[in-house]
Design a protein around this motif. Structure first.
Motif, PDB file in Angstrom:
ATOM      1  N   TYR A  63       0.865  -1.175   0.000  1.00 31.02           N
ATOM      2  CA  TYR A  63       0.000   0.000   0.000  1.00 31.02           C
ATOM      3  C   TYR A  63       0.904   1.228   0.000  1.00 31.02           C
ATOM      4  CZ  TYR A  63       0.982  -0.102   5.057  1.00 31.02           C
ATOM      5  OH  TYR A  63       1.607  -0.148   6.274  1.00 31.02           O
ATOM      6  N   VAL A  64       0.358   2.365  -0.396  1.00 29.57           N
ATOM      7  CA  VAL A  64       1.154   3.577  -0.555  1.00 29.57           C
ATOM      8  C   VAL A  64       0.713   4.610   0.475  1.00 29.57           C
ATOM      9  CG1 VAL A  64       1.902   5.376  -2.149  1.00 29.57           C
ATOM     10  CG2 VAL A  64       1.337   3.101  -3.022  1.00 29.57           C
ATOM     11  N   SER A  65       1.667   5.144   1.229  1.00 32.02           N
ATOM     12  CA  SER A  65       1.360   6.164   2.235  1.00 32.02           C
ATOM     13  C   SER A  65       1.128   7.512   1.561  1.00 32.02           C
ATOM     14  CB  SER A  65       2.512   6.280   3.237  1.00 32.02           C
ATOM     15  OG  SER A  65       3.646   6.861   2.614  1.00 32.02           O
ATOM     16  N   ASP A  66       0.663   8.486   2.335  1.00 29.82           N
ATOM     17  CA  ASP A  66       0.426   9.834   1.806  1.00 29.82           C
ATOM     18  C   ASP A  66       1.721  10.473   1.300  1.00 29.82           C
ATOM     19  OD1 ASP A  66      -2.217   9.568   2.480  1.00 29.82           O
ATOM     20  OD2 ASP A  66      -2.026  10.592   4.412  1.00 29.82           O
ATOM     21  N   GLU A  67       2.871  10.002   1.819  1.00 26.33           N
ATOM     22  CA  GLU A  67       4.160  10.545   1.398  1.00 26.33           C
ATOM     23  C   GLU A  67       4.694   9.851   0.148  1.00 26.33           C
ATOM     24  OE1 GLU A  67       3.628   9.316   4.504  1.00 26.33           O
ATOM     25  OE2 GLU A  67       3.114  11.259   5.391  1.00 26.33           O
ATOM     26  N   GLY A  68       3.917   8.900  -0.378  1.00 27.97           N
ATOM     27  CA  GLY A  68       4.342   8.211  -1.585  1.00 27.97           C
ATOM     28  C   GLY A  68       5.262   7.039  -1.352  1.00 27.97           C
ATOM     29  N   ILE A  69       5.346   6.568  -0.109  1.00 25.80           N
ATOM     30  CA  ILE A  69       6.216   5.441   0.221  1.00 25.80           C
ATOM     31  C   ILE A  69       5.414   4.144   0.141  1.00 25.80           C
ATOM     32  CG2 ILE A  69       7.665   4.386   1.999  1.00 25.80           C
ATOM     33  CD1 ILE A  69       8.175   7.197   3.092  1.00 25.80           C
ATOM     34  N   LYS A  70       5.959   3.158  -0.573  1.00 24.31           N
ATOM     35  CA  LYS A  70       5.302   1.862  -0.666  1.00 24.31           C
ATOM     36  C   LYS A  70       5.683   0.993   0.534  1.00 24.31           C
ATOM     37  CE  LYS A  70       4.683   1.520  -5.675  1.00 24.31           C
ATOM     38  NZ  LYS A  70       4.968   0.752  -6.898  1.00 24.31           N
ATOM     39  N   HIS A  71       4.666   0.367   1.128  1.00 23.59           N
ATOM     40  CA  HIS A  71       4.856  -0.532   2.267  1.00 23.59           C
ATOM     41  C   HIS A  71       4.458  -1.937   1.839  1.00 23.59           C
ATOM     42  CE1 HIS A  71       4.567   3.450   4.051  1.00 23.59           C
ATOM     43  NE2 HIS A  71       4.996   2.986   5.203  1.00 23.59           N
ATOM     44  N   TYR A  72       5.398  -2.872   1.882  1.00 18.97           N
ATOM     45  CA  TYR A  72       5.161  -4.242   1.432  1.00 18.97           C
ATOM     46  C   TYR A  72       5.036  -5.195   2.626  1.00 18.97           C
ATOM     47  CZ  TYR A  72       6.514  -2.927  -3.343  1.00 18.97           C
ATOM     48  OH  TYR A  72       6.576  -2.348  -4.584  1.00 18.97           O
ATOM     49  N   PHE A  73       4.131  -6.168   2.497  1.00 14.93           N
ATOM     50  CA  PHE A  73       4.040  -7.224   3.503  1.00 14.93           C
ATOM     51  C   PHE A  73       3.390  -8.456   2.897  1.00 14.93           C
ATOM     52  CE2 PHE A  73       0.056  -4.856   3.884  1.00 14.93           C
ATOM     53  CZ  PHE A  73      -0.910  -5.835   4.067  1.00 14.93           C
ATOM     54  N   ASP A  74       3.627  -9.611   3.531  1.00 13.26           N
ATOM     55  CA  ASP A  74       2.986 -10.858   3.118  1.00 13.26           C
ATOM     56  C   ASP A  74       1.758 -11.092   3.984  1.00 13.26           C
ATOM     57  OD1 ASP A  74       4.488 -11.640   1.016  1.00 13.26           O
ATOM     58  OD2 ASP A  74       5.715 -13.088   2.092  1.00 13.26           O
ATOM     59  N   SER A  75       0.724 -11.679   3.407  1.00 11.86           N
ATOM     60  CA  SER A  75      -0.495 -11.980   4.154  1.00 11.86           C
ATOM     61  C   SER A  75      -1.154 -13.209   3.539  1.00 11.86           C
ATOM     62  CB  SER A  75      -1.448 -10.778   4.127  1.00 11.86           C
ATOM     63  OG  SER A  75      -2.571 -11.007   4.960  1.00 11.86           O
ATOM     64  N   HIS A  76      -2.253 -13.629   4.121  1.00 12.93           N
ATOM     65  CA  HIS A  76      -3.030 -14.712   3.533  1.00 12.93           C
ATOM     66  C   HIS A  76      -4.480 -14.604   4.000  1.00 12.93           C
ATOM     67  CE1 HIS A  76      -1.628 -16.492   7.393  1.00 12.93           C
ATOM     68  NE2 HIS A  76      -2.824 -17.047   7.415  1.00 12.93           N
ATOM     69  N   VAL A  77      -5.377 -15.240   3.263  1.00 15.19           N
ATOM     70  CA  VAL A  77      -6.805 -15.197   3.572  1.00 15.19           C
ATOM     71  C   VAL A  77      -7.092 -16.098   4.760  1.00 15.19           C
ATOM     72  CG1 VAL A  77      -9.125 -15.645   2.708  1.00 15.19           C
ATOM     73  CG2 VAL A  77      -7.377 -14.726   1.158  1.00 15.19           C
ATOM     74  N   ILE A  78      -7.746 -15.542   5.807  1.00 14.21           N
ATOM     75  CA  ILE A  78      -8.024 -16.327   7.016  1.00 14.21           C
ATOM     76  C   ILE A  78      -9.521 -16.476   7.290  1.00 14.21           C
ATOM     77  CG2 ILE A  78      -5.816 -15.812   8.115  1.00 14.21           C
ATOM     78  CD1 ILE A  78      -7.130 -13.616   9.723  1.00 14.21           C
ATOM     79  N   GLY A  79     -10.360 -15.897   6.433  1.00 14.20           N
ATOM     80  CA  GLY A  79     -11.794 -16.066   6.656  1.00 14.20           C
ATOM     81  C   GLY A  79     -12.622 -15.121   5.794  1.00 14.20           C
ATOM     82  N   PHE A  80     -13.935 -15.144   6.035  1.00 10.25           N
ATOM     83  CA  PHE A  80     -14.861 -14.315   5.281  1.00 10.25           C
ATOM     84  C   PHE A  80     -15.942 -13.802   6.231  1.00 10.25           C
ATOM     85  CE2 PHE A  80     -13.115 -17.599   2.555  1.00 10.25           C
ATOM     86  CZ  PHE A  80     -12.665 -16.873   1.469  1.00 10.25           C
ATOM     87  N   ARG A  81     -16.597 -12.699   5.832  1.00 15.66           N
ATOM     88  CA  ARG A  81     -17.707 -12.174   6.625  1.00 15.66           C
ATOM     89  C   ARG A  81     -18.778 -11.644   5.684  1.00 15.66           C
ATOM     90  NH1 ARG A  81     -17.049  -7.428  11.086  1.00 15.66           N
ATOM     91  NH2 ARG A  81     -17.622  -6.037   9.377  1.00 15.66           N
ATOM     92  N   ASP A  82     -20.003 -12.078   5.908  1.00 13.88           N
ATOM     93  CA  ASP A  82     -21.120 -11.597   5.095  1.00 13.88           C
ATOM     94  C   ASP A  82     -21.645 -10.300   5.683  1.00 13.88           C
ATOM     95  OD1 ASP A  82     -21.182 -13.641   3.179  1.00 13.88           O
ATOM     96  OD2 ASP A  82     -22.176 -14.982   4.598  1.00 13.88           O
ATOM     97  N   ASP A  83     -21.551  -9.246   4.906  1.00 15.88           N
ATOM     98  CA  ASP A  83     -22.063  -7.939   5.303  1.00 15.88           C
ATOM     99  C   ASP A  83     -23.045  -7.534   4.208  1.00 15.88           C
ATOM    100  OD1 ASP A  83     -22.308  -5.381   6.518  1.00 15.88           O
ATOM    101  OD2 ASP A  83     -20.243  -5.547   7.243  1.00 15.88           O
ATOM    102  N   VAL A  84     -23.164  -6.244   3.936  1.00 20.16           N
ATOM    103  CA  VAL A  84     -23.960  -5.829   2.781  1.00 20.16           C
ATOM    104  C   VAL A  84     -23.384  -6.497   1.537  1.00 20.16           C
ATOM    105  CG1 VAL A  84     -24.726  -3.865   1.400  1.00 20.16           C
ATOM    106  CG2 VAL A  84     -24.527  -3.647   3.892  1.00 20.16           C
ATOM    107  N   VAL A  85     -22.042  -6.559   1.501  1.00 12.18           N
ATOM    108  CA  VAL A  85     -21.335  -7.353   0.492  1.00 12.18           C
ATOM    109  C   VAL A  85     -20.416  -8.311   1.242  1.00 12.18           C
ATOM    110  CG1 VAL A  85     -21.401  -5.567  -1.293  1.00 12.18           C
ATOM    111  CG2 VAL A  85     -19.497  -5.623   0.326  1.00 12.18           C
TER     112      VAL A  85
END
Length: 217
Positions: A63-85
Motif C-alpha cells: 500500500y502507498v502512504s500519503d508521502e508516496g512510500i510503498k509498504h510491502y508485507f505478506d499476508s493470507h486469507v483467514i476467513g470471510f464475513r457476510d455484510d452488505v457485500v
C-alpha cells in the motif's frame, strides 16, 4: 504505519501458474479487526474483473502512504464475513515485517541470480549477480570482458520466486564502478537507466521475498 480503513491495497496471489502469479489486484480495506483486515472483493487492475479469493490464499501486498512510500508485507486469507457485500478477512501485518521502499531508495539483497549481459560491439555473456535491488544490480564476471565505468549494458535477469515460478526482467543499466578482484574476476556495480515499472516490480517482489526469508531464519 499500518494500513487503515478505506486505504487501497495492491497485491499478487501466490500461484504455480506463472501468468496468474504476475497479475496485480486491488481491494479497499472495509474494516479493521484485532487479528485481521476486512477487504472488499479484489479487482484485476488490468481487466477490472472481480477475483474470487479462497481460504489460505497467500498474498504479496503493498500500500502507498500519503508521502508516496510503498509498504510491502505478506499476508493470507483467514476467513470471510457476510455484510452488505461479502468481505474477505486477511491477516493483519506485523509492523516489524513491513518493508518500506521510498521513491528514490530501493531495497538491495544478496542473490546469485543468472543474468545475461549484452555490451556494445555484440559482446554477450551469461553470469550471476552479487546483489540485486529496485535501483540497480551488481554481478561478478570473468576478467576478460571489456567492462568500464560509464558503459551501458542491456540485461536480462532470471528471477525465481518462492512459489516456484520464474520471471525474466529486462532493463538497460549503466556501469557505476568496476572492481578487479584478486581472483582475476571483476565485480561490476550498475544502476538502472531504462526499466519499465512492471519489470522493476518483478525485482522488488524478489527482494521483498528474500528479505522475509532472511528475517525468518
Amino acid at each position: 504505519m499500518l494500513p487503515r480503513v478505506n486505504q487501497m491495497l495492491f497485491f499478487e496471489i501466490a500461484s504455480a501458474d506463472e501468468e496468474e502469479a504476475a497479475v496485480e489486484y486491488k481491494a479497499r480495506i472495509a474494516d479493521e479487526l484485532e487479528d485481521g483486515l476486512l477487504i472488499e472483493n479484489p479487482l484485476n487492475i488490468t481487466s477490472g474483473r472481480m477475483k474470487r479469493l479462497y481460504l489460505g490464499d497467500e498474498l504479496s501486498v503493498y500500500y502507498v502512504s500519503d508521502e508516496g512510500i510503498k509498504h510491502y508485507f505478506d499476508s493470507h486469507v483467514i476467513g470471510f464475513r457476510d455484510d452488505v457485500v461479502k468481505l474477505i478477512k486477511i491477516r493483519k501485518p506485523d509492523p516489524e515485517r513491513i518493508t518500506k521502499i521510498q521513491r528514490r531508495h530501493f531495497l538491495r539483497v544478496s542473490a546469485d541470480l543468472e543474468i545475461a549481459v549484452n555490451l556494445s560491439g555484440n559482446v554477450r555473456f551469461v553470469t550471476v549477480t552479487d546483489d540485486v535491488g529496485g535501483g540497480g544490480i551488481s554481478f561478478l564476471c570473468d576478467g576478460k570482458w571489456p567492462i568500464t565505468s560509464g558503459m551501458e549494458m542491456d540485461c536480462w535477469l532470471l528471477i525465481p520466486y518462492k512459489n516456484g515460478t520464474l520471471e525474466h526482467a529486462s532493463f538497460k543499466a549503466e556501469v557505476v564502478r568496476v572492481v578487479d578482484l584478486a581472483t582475476g574476476r571483476k565485480q561490476v556495480m550498475s544502476k538502472f537507466i531504462a526499466i519499465s515499472d512492471s519489470e522493476r516490480q518483478k525485482i522488488i517482489r524478489f527482494c521483498f521475498e528474500r528479505q522475509l526469508e532472511f528475517r525468518g531464519r
